[in-house]
Design a protein around this motif. Sequence first.
Motif, PDB file in Angstrom:
ATOM      1  N   PHE A   2       0.832  -1.191   0.000  1.00 46.30           N
ATOM      2  CA  PHE A   2       0.000   0.000   0.000  1.00 46.30           C
ATOM      3  C   PHE A   2       0.874   1.250   0.000  1.00 46.30           C
ATOM      4  O   PHE A   2       1.888   1.307   0.687  1.00 46.30           O
ATOM      5  N   GLN A   3       0.461   2.237  -0.779  1.00 45.87           N
ATOM      6  CA  GLN A   3       1.165   3.515  -0.827  1.00 45.87           C
ATOM      7  C   GLN A   3       0.197   4.620  -0.425  1.00 45.87           C
ATOM      8  O   GLN A   3      -0.867   4.778  -1.022  1.00 45.87           O
ATOM      9  N   GLN A   4       0.577   5.377   0.585  1.00 41.27           N
ATOM     10  CA  GLN A   4      -0.283   6.458   1.048  1.00 41.27           C
ATOM     11  C   GLN A   4      -0.139   7.649   0.110  1.00 41.27           C
ATOM     12  O   GLN A   4       0.953   8.083  -0.209  1.00 41.27           O
ATOM     13  N   THR A   5      -1.284   8.172  -0.339  1.00 40.05           N
ATOM     14  CA  THR A   5      -1.285   9.300  -1.268  1.00 40.05           C
ATOM     15  C   THR A   5      -1.971  10.530  -0.690  1.00 40.05           C
ATOM     16  O   THR A   5      -1.665  11.640  -1.089  1.00 40.05           O
ATOM     17  N   GLY A   6      -2.921  10.332   0.199  1.00 36.38           N
ATOM     18  CA  GLY A   6      -3.686  11.449   0.743  1.00 36.38           C
ATOM     19  C   GLY A   6      -4.788  11.931  -0.177  1.00 36.38           C
ATOM     20  O   GLY A   6      -5.596  12.783   0.210  1.00 36.38           O
ATOM     21  N   ASN A   7      -4.864  11.399  -1.407  1.00 38.78           N
ATOM     22  CA  ASN A   7      -5.918  11.775  -2.346  1.00 38.78           C
ATOM     23  C   ASN A   7      -7.221  11.097  -1.921  1.00 38.78           C
ATOM     24  O   ASN A   7      -7.274   9.868  -1.801  1.00 38.78           O
ATOM     25  N   PRO A   8      -8.295  11.845  -1.699  1.00 42.58           N
ATOM     26  CA  PRO A   8      -9.539  11.234  -1.204  1.00 42.58           C
ATOM     27  C   PRO A   8     -10.182  10.249  -2.162  1.00 42.58           C
ATOM     28  O   PRO A   8     -11.012   9.439  -1.749  1.00 42.58           O
ATOM     29  N   LEU A   9      -9.825  10.308  -3.456  1.00 41.28           N
ATOM     30  CA  LEU A   9     -10.401   9.378  -4.421  1.00 41.28           C
ATOM     31  C   LEU A   9      -9.470   8.212  -4.737  1.00 41.28           C
ATOM     32  O   LEU A   9      -9.747   7.424  -5.647  1.00 41.28           O
ATOM     33  N   ASP A  10      -8.355   8.101  -4.025  1.00 42.00           N
ATOM     34  CA  ASP A  10      -7.494   6.926  -4.122  1.00 42.00           C
ATOM     35  C   ASP A  10      -7.969   5.917  -3.089  1.00 42.00           C
ATOM     36  O   ASP A  10      -7.997   6.198  -1.887  1.00 42.00           O
ATOM     37  N   GLY A  27      -7.426   7.144   0.582  1.00 35.66           N
ATOM     38  CA  GLY A  27      -6.152   7.844   0.583  1.00 35.66           C
ATOM     39  C   GLY A  27      -4.952   6.944   0.387  1.00 35.66           C
ATOM     40  O   GLY A  27      -3.817   7.356   0.627  1.00 35.66           O
ATOM     41  N   TYR A  28      -5.197   5.717  -0.081  1.00 33.24           N
ATOM     42  CA  TYR A  28      -4.111   4.761  -0.335  1.00 33.24           C
ATOM     43  C   TYR A  28      -4.304   4.133  -1.710  1.00 33.24           C
ATOM     44  O   TYR A  28      -5.418   4.082  -2.246  1.00 33.24           O
ATOM     45  N   LEU A  29      -3.202   3.618  -2.269  1.00 34.51           N
ATOM     46  CA  LEU A  29      -3.243   2.851  -3.505  1.00 34.51           C
ATOM     47  C   LEU A  29      -2.551   1.512  -3.285  1.00 34.51           C
ATOM     48  O   LEU A  29      -1.532   1.439  -2.580  1.00 34.51           O
ATOM     49  N   GLU A  30      -3.108   0.470  -3.892  1.00 31.12           N
ATOM     50  CA  GLU A  30      -2.424  -0.821  -3.904  1.00 31.12           C
ATOM     51  C   GLU A  30      -1.479  -0.851  -5.104  1.00 31.12           C
ATOM     52  O   GLU A  30      -1.913  -0.733  -6.243  1.00 31.12           O
ATOM     53  N   MET A  31      -0.200  -1.013  -4.834  1.00 33.80           N
ATOM     54  CA  MET A  31       0.774  -1.040  -5.910  1.00 33.80           C
ATOM     55  C   MET A  31       0.915  -2.449  -6.473  1.00 33.80           C
ATOM     56  O   MET A  31       0.293  -3.400  -5.992  1.00 33.80           O
ATOM     57  N   VAL A  41      -8.104   1.689  -1.748  1.00 31.73           N
ATOM     58  CA  VAL A  41      -7.464   0.384  -1.756  1.00 31.73           C
ATOM     59  C   VAL A  41      -8.407  -0.622  -1.104  1.00 31.73           C
ATOM     60  O   VAL A  41      -9.160  -0.284  -0.187  1.00 31.73           O
ATOM     61  N   ILE A  42      -8.378  -1.852  -1.617  1.00 32.89           N
ATOM     62  CA  ILE A  42      -9.169  -2.940  -1.043  1.00 32.89           C
ATOM     63  C   ILE A  42      -8.246  -3.773  -0.166  1.00 32.89           C
ATOM     64  O   ILE A  42      -7.298  -4.379  -0.666  1.00 32.89           O
ATOM     65  N   GLU A  43      -8.514  -3.788   1.107  1.00 30.23           N
ATOM     66  CA  GLU A  43      -7.739  -4.611   2.036  1.00 30.23           C
ATOM     67  C   GLU A  43      -8.409  -5.974   2.133  1.00 30.23           C
ATOM     68  O   GLU A  43      -9.311  -6.182   2.938  1.00 30.23           O
ATOM     69  N   THR A  62     -11.424  -4.360 -11.516  1.00 33.84           N
ATOM     70  CA  THR A  62     -10.061  -3.871 -11.335  1.00 33.84           C
ATOM     71  C   THR A  62      -9.707  -3.803  -9.863  1.00 33.84           C
ATOM     72  O   THR A  62     -10.580  -3.690  -8.999  1.00 33.84           O
ATOM     73  N   ARG A  63      -8.393  -3.869  -9.600  1.00 31.71           N
ATOM     74  CA  ARG A  63      -7.862  -3.619  -8.261  1.00 31.71           C
ATOM     75  C   ARG A  63      -7.237  -2.233  -8.182  1.00 31.71           C
ATOM     76  O   ARG A  63      -6.784  -1.809  -7.124  1.00 31.71           O
ATOM     77  N   ASP A  64      -7.200  -1.540  -9.311  1.00 29.42           N
ATOM     78  CA  ASP A  64      -6.622  -0.197  -9.365  1.00 29.42           C
ATOM     79  C   ASP A  64      -7.642   0.800  -8.832  1.00 29.42           C
ATOM     80  O   ASP A  64      -8.668   1.053  -9.459  1.00 29.42           O
ATOM     81  N   GLY A  65      -7.360   1.393  -7.686  1.00 30.18           N
ATOM     82  CA  GLY A  65      -8.286   2.320  -7.058  1.00 30.18           C
ATOM     83  C   GLY A  65      -7.937   3.778  -7.253  1.00 30.18           C
ATOM     84  O   GLY A  65      -8.361   4.621  -6.453  1.00 30.18           O
ATOM     85  N   SER A  66      -7.176   4.110  -8.303  1.00 32.36           N
ATOM     86  CA  SER A  66      -6.819   5.515  -8.555  1.00 32.36           C
ATOM     87  C   SER A  66      -7.939   6.193  -9.344  1.00 32.36           C
ATOM     88  O   SER A  66      -7.843   6.357 -10.562  1.00 32.36           O
ATOM     89  N   PHE A  67      -8.987   6.588  -8.637  1.00 35.92           N
ATOM     90  CA  PHE A  67     -10.167   7.152  -9.291  1.00 35.92           C
ATOM     91  C   PHE A  67     -10.061   8.668  -9.413  1.00 35.92           C
ATOM     92  O   PHE A  67      -9.294   9.325  -8.704  1.00 35.92           O
ATOM     93  N   LYS A  68     -10.861   9.190 -10.318  1.00 37.66           N
ATOM     94  CA  LYS A  68     -10.902  10.631 -10.589  1.00 37.66           C
ATOM     95  C   LYS A  68     -12.356  11.094 -10.556  1.00 37.66           C
ATOM     96  O   LYS A  68     -13.274  10.291 -10.425  1.00 37.66           O
TER      97      LYS A  68
END
Length: 262
Positions: A86-94, A217-221, A96-98, A115-121
Motif C-alpha cells: 500500500f502507498q499512502q497518497t492522501g488523495n480522497p479518491l485513491d 487515501g491509499y493505492l495498492e501497488m 485500496v481494497i484490504e 479492477t484492483r486499481d483504485g486511482s479514481f478521478k
Amino acid sequence: MIRSLWTAASGMQAQQLNIDNIANNLANVNTAGFKKSRVNFQDLMYETIKEAGTPNAQGSISPNGIEIGNGVRPASVQRLFTQGNFQQTGNPLDLVIEGDGFFQIQLPDGSTAYTRDGSFKQDGDGRIVTSDGYPLFPEIYIPEDAVGININADGTVSVMLAGEEEPQEIGQLELARFANPAGLSSSGRNLFKATVASGAPIIGNPGMEGFGTIAQGYLEMSNVQVVEEMVNMITAQRAYEINSKTIQASEEMLRTVSNLKR
C-alpha cells in the motif's frame, strides 16, 4: 539424434515465453493494482521404447522401462492475486481494497469490467471514474458544492456540503469477487473480465463475509517483486543457453556421422 534437436528447440521456445512474461511483470512494477503472472510448463508426450514390467530372457520382470521425452510446452500463464504493498497518497479518491474483491467498472458497451486499481478521478459531471473516464459501478456523483468526501471502510460514501454541519451520504461502493480470480481475462487498462473459468461475480458490500474493506487515501501497488523477477530472468536465460548448447551438441554429432568414411 533428430529428436534431441526438436526437444531442445521446444525448451528454447518455452523459455522465450517465460522471458516475455517476466518482461511484462517488470514493465508493470509501478502499475497500481497490477498482478504478476507466472508461466506453468508441462512435459510433452513420451516415446516408449520398452515398458516397465516387461519380462526379460531370464524370466524376471524388468523394474524400469525406457521412455524418451519430446520436450516441454507452456501449460498456462497464471495470474497471481497476492496483495500488493500500500502507498499512502492522501488523495480522497485513491482507494485500496484490504482483502478480497474488485471494483466494478462500467464500460462504454454496457458490460462490466473489474479492477484492483483504485486511482479514481472525478469527471465534469461529478462522477467517480477511472483514468480512462469509465465510471465506477454503481455510479456515484459528487455534488458541485461538496467541500470534502469521505469513504468508510464499509464503502459508504458521504460528502460535506458547503454551509452544512452534517455529512450527507451519496452512495455505496460495491465489490465483486470470484471463485477463481486466476480465470479472469486481462483486457488491459488494469481491467479484467469475467469468464467461464473465473465463475460469475459475487457482489457484496466491503466488509461483508469474504469481502475486503476499503481504505481511503491509499493505492495498492503492483505485487511484482523485482529481485524475484531478476532471479527468474537469470534462470530462464541460463535454461535457454543450455538448450541452445544441446542443439549445438546434436549438430556436432550429426556432422561427425556425416564425415565418417570407409
